[in-house]
Design a protein around this motif. Sequence first.
Motif, PDB file in Angstrom:
ATOM      1  N   LEU A  16       9.342  10.328 -23.761  1.00 50.04           N
ATOM      2  CA  LEU A  16      10.487   9.709 -22.751  1.00 50.04           C
ATOM      3  C   LEU A  16      11.074  10.984 -22.423  1.00 50.04           C
ATOM      4  CD1 LEU A  16      12.158   6.736 -23.591  1.00 50.04           C
ATOM      5  CD2 LEU A  16       9.764   7.025 -21.984  1.00 50.04           C
ATOM      6  N   VAL A  17      11.118  11.882 -23.061  1.00 49.79           N
ATOM      7  CA  VAL A  17      11.793  13.687 -22.411  1.00 49.79           C
ATOM      8  C   VAL A  17      10.966  14.250 -21.387  1.00 49.79           C
ATOM      9  CG1 VAL A  17      12.730  15.762 -23.675  1.00 49.79           C
ATOM     10  CG2 VAL A  17      13.099  13.612 -24.204  1.00 49.79           C
ATOM     11  N   HIS A  18       8.956  14.313 -22.479  1.00 54.08           N
ATOM     12  CA  HIS A  18       8.707  14.979 -21.694  1.00 54.08           C
ATOM     13  C   HIS A  18       7.464  14.334 -20.362  1.00 54.08           C
ATOM     14  CE1 HIS A  18       7.588  17.880 -25.079  1.00 54.08           C
ATOM     15  NE2 HIS A  18       7.398  17.061 -25.643  1.00 54.08           N
ATOM     16  N   LEU A  19       7.694  13.526 -20.464  1.00 59.85           N
ATOM     17  CA  LEU A  19       7.457  12.197 -18.881  1.00 59.85           C
ATOM     18  C   LEU A  19       8.817  12.323 -17.839  1.00 59.85           C
ATOM     19  CD1 LEU A  19       6.403   8.370 -20.787  1.00 59.85           C
ATOM     20  CD2 LEU A  19       4.836  10.193 -18.968  1.00 59.85           C
ATOM     21  N   LEU A  20      10.047  12.454 -18.975  1.00 59.41           N
ATOM     22  CA  LEU A  20      11.031  12.163 -17.780  1.00 59.41           C
ATOM     23  C   LEU A  20      11.093  14.029 -16.481  1.00 59.41           C
ATOM     24  CD1 LEU A  20      13.288  11.468 -16.616  1.00 59.41           C
ATOM     25  CD2 LEU A  20      15.436  11.933 -18.283  1.00 59.41           C
ATOM     26  N   ARG A  21      10.543  15.589 -18.196  1.00 66.20           N
ATOM     27  CA  ARG A  21      10.388  16.424 -17.353  1.00 66.20           C
ATOM     28  C   ARG A  21       9.044  16.469 -16.023  1.00 66.20           C
ATOM     29  NH1 ARG A  21       8.828  20.369 -22.059  1.00 66.20           N
ATOM     30  NH2 ARG A  21       7.103  19.334 -21.235  1.00 66.20           N
ATOM     31  N   ALA A  22       8.415  15.670 -16.392  1.00 72.37           N
ATOM     32  CA  ALA A  22       6.859  15.057 -16.433  1.00 72.37           C
ATOM     33  C   ALA A  22       7.241  15.046 -14.886  1.00 72.37           C
ATOM     34  CB  ALA A  22       5.720  15.153 -16.427  1.00 72.37           C
ATOM     35  N   VAL A  23       7.925  13.933 -14.609  1.00 71.48           N
ATOM     36  CA  VAL A  23       8.594  13.559 -12.937  1.00 71.48           C
ATOM     37  C   VAL A  23       9.193  14.040 -12.745  1.00 71.48           C
ATOM     38  CG1 VAL A  23       9.782  11.439 -12.232  1.00 71.48           C
ATOM     39  CG2 VAL A  23       8.107  11.313 -14.029  1.00 71.48           C
ATOM     40  N   THR A  24      10.025  15.071 -13.339  1.00 68.39           N
ATOM     41  CA  THR A  24      10.971  15.863 -12.247  1.00 68.39           C
ATOM     42  C   THR A  24      10.273  17.485 -11.616  1.00 68.39           C
ATOM     43  OG1 THR A  24      12.853  15.279 -13.598  1.00 68.39           O
ATOM     44  CG2 THR A  24      13.179  18.010 -12.909  1.00 68.39           C
ATOM     45  N   THR A 128       6.433  -0.458  -7.630  1.00 65.43           N
ATOM     46  CA  THR A 128       6.461  -0.478  -9.422  1.00 65.43           C
ATOM     47  C   THR A 128       7.691  -1.245  -9.922  1.00 65.43           C
ATOM     48  OG1 THR A 128       4.893   1.612  -9.262  1.00 65.43           O
ATOM     49  CG2 THR A 128       5.837   1.018 -11.850  1.00 65.43           C
ATOM     50  N   ALA A 129       8.573  -1.043  -9.703  1.00 64.52           N
ATOM     51  CA  ALA A 129       9.469  -1.295 -10.472  1.00 64.52           C
ATOM     52  C   ALA A 129       9.819  -3.150  -9.925  1.00 64.52           C
ATOM     53  CB  ALA A 129      10.806  -0.855  -9.353  1.00 64.52           C
ATOM     54  N   ASP A 130       8.749  -3.500  -8.639  1.00 60.37           N
ATOM     55  CA  ASP A 130       8.811  -4.766  -9.002  1.00 60.37           C
ATOM     56  C   ASP A 130       7.845  -5.689  -9.517  1.00 60.37           C
ATOM     57  OD1 ASP A 130      10.495  -4.583  -6.891  1.00 60.37           O
ATOM     58  OD2 ASP A 130       8.815  -4.926  -4.939  1.00 60.37           O
ATOM     59  N   ASP A 131       7.293  -4.922 -11.321  1.00 56.93           N
ATOM     60  CA  ASP A 131       6.312  -5.297 -12.092  1.00 56.93           C
ATOM     61  C   ASP A 131       7.281  -4.995 -12.548  1.00 56.93           C
ATOM     62  OD1 ASP A 131       4.273  -5.839 -10.286  1.00 56.93           O
ATOM     63  OD2 ASP A 131       3.632  -3.590 -10.688  1.00 56.93           O
ATOM     64  N   PHE A 132       8.682  -5.410 -12.897  1.00 57.42           N
ATOM     65  CA  PHE A 132       9.710  -4.889 -14.130  1.00 57.42           C
ATOM     66  C   PHE A 132      10.336  -5.889 -14.124  1.00 57.42           C
ATOM     67  CE2 PHE A 132       8.080  -0.840 -14.529  1.00 57.42           C
ATOM     68  CZ  PHE A 132       8.093  -0.173 -15.897  1.00 57.42           C
ATOM     69  N   ASP A 133      10.238  -7.097 -15.085  1.00 50.47           N
ATOM     70  CA  ASP A 133      11.519  -8.021 -15.291  1.00 50.47           C
ATOM     71  C   ASP A 133      12.752  -7.386 -15.079  1.00 50.47           C
ATOM     72  OD1 ASP A 133      12.434  -7.806 -18.141  1.00 50.47           O
ATOM     73  OD2 ASP A 133      10.992  -9.229 -18.508  1.00 50.47           O
ATOM     74  N   ALA A 134      13.901  -8.438 -14.905  1.00 49.15           N
ATOM     75  CA  ALA A 134      15.598  -7.861 -14.727  1.00 49.15           C
ATOM     76  C   ALA A 134      15.849  -7.390 -15.981  1.00 49.15           C
ATOM     77  CB  ALA A 134      16.528  -8.893 -14.775  1.00 49.15           C
ATOM     78  N   SER A 135      15.089  -7.468 -17.033  1.00 47.44           N
ATOM     79  CA  SER A 135      16.121  -6.834 -18.505  1.00 47.44           C
ATOM     80  C   SER A 135      14.778  -4.975 -18.737  1.00 47.44           C
ATOM     81  CB  SER A 135      15.390  -7.894 -19.965  1.00 47.44           C
ATOM     82  OG  SER A 135      15.580  -6.964 -21.146  1.00 47.44           O
ATOM     83  N   GLU A 136      13.577  -5.431 -18.308  1.00 47.94           N
ATOM     84  CA  GLU A 136      13.460  -4.104 -18.298  1.00 47.94           C
ATOM     85  C   GLU A 136      14.496  -3.113 -17.252  1.00 47.94           C
ATOM     86  OE1 GLU A 136       8.522  -5.331 -19.399  1.00 47.94           O
ATOM     87  OE2 GLU A 136       9.352  -5.694 -17.599  1.00 47.94           O
ATOM     88  N   LEU A 137      14.176  -3.570 -16.278  1.00 46.55           N
ATOM     89  CA  LEU A 137      14.911  -3.044 -15.429  1.00 46.55           C
ATOM     90  C   LEU A 137      16.266  -2.079 -15.787  1.00 46.55           C
ATOM     91  CD1 LEU A 137      14.019  -4.573 -11.869  1.00 46.55           C
ATOM     92  CD2 LEU A 137      12.882  -2.258 -12.721  1.00 46.55           C
ATOM     93  N   ALA A 138      16.715  -2.374 -16.573  1.00 44.07           N
ATOM     94  CA  ALA A 138      18.102  -2.835 -16.607  1.00 44.07           C
ATOM     95  C   ALA A 138      18.204  -1.418 -18.351  1.00 44.07           C
ATOM     96  CB  ALA A 138      18.971  -4.143 -17.868  1.00 44.07           C
ATOM     97  N   THR A 139      16.811  -1.061 -18.752  1.00 45.10           N
ATOM     98  CA  THR A 139      17.040  -1.264 -19.636  1.00 45.10           C
ATOM     99  C   THR A 139      16.685   0.870 -19.317  1.00 45.10           C
ATOM    100  OG1 THR A 139      16.124  -2.515 -21.233  1.00 45.10           O
ATOM    101  CG2 THR A 139      15.422  -0.361 -22.002  1.00 45.10           C
ATOM    102  N   VAL A 140      15.411   0.570 -17.915  1.00 42.16           N
ATOM    103  CA  VAL A 140      15.192   1.987 -17.388  1.00 42.16           C
ATOM    104  C   VAL A 140      16.322   2.100 -16.923  1.00 42.16           C
ATOM    105  CG1 VAL A 140      13.916   2.967 -15.511  1.00 42.16           C
ATOM    106  CG2 VAL A 140      12.726   1.283 -17.095  1.00 42.16           C
ATOM    107  N   ARG A 141      17.170   1.519 -16.021  1.00 47.16           N
ATOM    108  CA  ARG A 141      18.399   1.966 -15.114  1.00 47.16           C
ATOM    109  C   ARG A 141      19.378   2.703 -16.461  1.00 47.16           C
ATOM    110  NH1 ARG A 141      20.190  -2.121 -13.822  1.00 47.16           N
ATOM    111  NH2 ARG A 141      19.242  -2.112 -11.978  1.00 47.16           N
ATOM    112  N   TYR A 143      18.754   3.932 -19.258  1.00 45.48           N
ATOM    113  CA  TYR A 143      17.666   5.306 -19.669  1.00 45.48           C
ATOM    114  C   TYR A 143      18.744   6.519 -18.819  1.00 45.48           C
ATOM    115  CZ  TYR A 143      14.667   9.182 -21.880  1.00 45.48           C
ATOM    116  OH  TYR A 143      14.856  10.066 -21.987  1.00 45.48           O
ATOM    117  N   LEU A 144      18.012   6.292 -17.636  1.00 40.47           N
ATOM    118  CA  LEU A 144      18.129   6.933 -16.502  1.00 40.47           C
ATOM    119  C   LEU A 144      19.522   7.384 -16.687  1.00 40.47           C
ATOM    120  CD1 LEU A 144      15.381   6.345 -13.437  1.00 40.47           C
ATOM    121  CD2 LEU A 144      15.632   7.514 -15.861  1.00 40.47           C
ATOM    122  N   THR A 145      20.208   6.786 -16.176  1.00 39.07           N
ATOM    123  CA  THR A 145      22.052   7.358 -16.515  1.00 39.07           C
ATOM    124  C   THR A 145      22.252   8.177 -17.998  1.00 39.07           C
ATOM    125  OG1 THR A 145      22.505   4.867 -14.679  1.00 39.07           O
ATOM    126  CG2 THR A 145      24.137   5.816 -16.106  1.00 39.07           C
ATOM    127  N   ALA A 146      21.837   7.829 -18.862  1.00 36.46           N
ATOM    128  CA  ALA A 146      22.389   8.038 -20.449  1.00 36.46           C
ATOM    129  C   ALA A 146      21.833   9.625 -19.345  1.00 36.46           C
ATOM    130  CB  ALA A 146      22.039   7.390 -21.096  1.00 36.46           C
TER     131      ALA A 146
END
Length: 159
Positions: A16-24, A128-141, A143-146
């Motif tokens: 996840l760290v590597h993916l986040l860095r790549a997105v950045t 892409t976010a529309d493909d996630f359910d509310a629980s998955e979006l909450a988890t992504v949010r 993680y990104l907030t942290a």
Amino acid sequence: MAAVTEERPEGPAMELVHLLRAVTVEFDLLGAEFAARHGLHPTDLRALIHLLDAARAGETVTPGRLGAALRLNSAGTTGLVDRLERLGLVARTRDDRDRRRVLLTVDEKAVGLGWSFFGPLIGALVGTADDFDASELATVRRYLTAALAAAAAARESTD
């Protein structure tokens, strides 16, 4: 001289760290391309983003607050705001409650330029976010907030 070895994490969290860095990096490259196409400095783009984020949050921004957020001195902030104002991207207005105070706002021209360039990416990300359910979006949010908090803390520790 002996080699220094560190314990380096591995596994899904590190992926996840590597993916986040790549997105950045990709976002940074897109931002640099946008800035170059419109004769802006990368700091100009960061200033516009900061002002747009503040407006979305209902916050007012003075030149002093903008300079502090971007870690610019007073002269650098003045030059930045002058440049953005000259390009028709930012406006200075007097605060209605305190006429001594100057407020900064992003002009509609800047919003239009941003949407014309970043709109397709934003649309793809929202789709892409529309493909996630509310629980998955909450988890992504969460993680990104942290991740944002960790990055901000790391930047503050370099002061």
